[in-house]
Design an enzyme around this catalytic site. Structure first.
Site: not given
Length: 169
Positions: A85, A94, A97, A99
């Protein structure tokens, strides 16, 4: 030693062997604490972009961790980097990811770290997997449950493709 906190992590991939990126991310998360639960995998169109991108695979994970929010973010970024990434611009394709969606009932506003995730309540691709593992979790800024927010956001374009062990895409 810190008491473990329950973090909910969103995982997404739309480049390369997407399901392998998700499986590898789960292993990496296991090094940061105890993975309590993982949602099914959902396939969705890219969000917030006008140009063509590959479809995303998304899921959510409940992680009990003793890491601070800052340390957790740093470790998630390291896992992303191990998967190739490179952060160039928002909403770009990507390999991986990760989060922080929620961290207990914390509200954090720091440069580079906002918890709960500032746009999660608007995104079905986040809310549908999260509802599967934490329907009664409360968004601390809004005061609504994840199930309520997911119902408002809808499920259009969010397709369940199965358990991570069985997904081959």
């Amino acid at each position: 030693m810190r008491k473990p906190s329950r973090a909910y992590i969103g995982i997404g991939s739309n480049l390369g062997h997407r399901s392998e990126h998700l499986r590898s991310a789960l292993l990496g998360l296991g090094e940061l604490g105890r993975v309590r639960e993982a949602s099914s995998v959902f396939e969705t169109a890219p969000y917030g972009v006008d140009h063509n991108q590959p479809l995303y695979l998304n899921m959510a994970v409940a992680l009990d961790t003793q890491l601070s929010a800052e340390d957790l973010l740093h470790q998630l970024q390291e896992i992303e980097q191990r998967h190739g990434r490179v952060c160039m611009q928002q909403n770009e394709p990507r390999t991986l990811d990760l989060d922080i969606l929620l961290l207990e009932d914390a509200i954090i506003d720091q440069v580079g770290l906002i918890v709960p995730h500032p746009r999660m309540h608007l995104r079905p691709f986040v809310l549908v997997p999260l509802r599967e593992i934490a329907p009664r979790a409360i968004h601390p800024r809004i005061g609504s449950s994840i199930a309520e927010l997911a119902d408002l956001a809808g499920v259009e374009g969010v397709r369940n493709v199965g358990n991570i062990e069985n997904v081959k895409v």
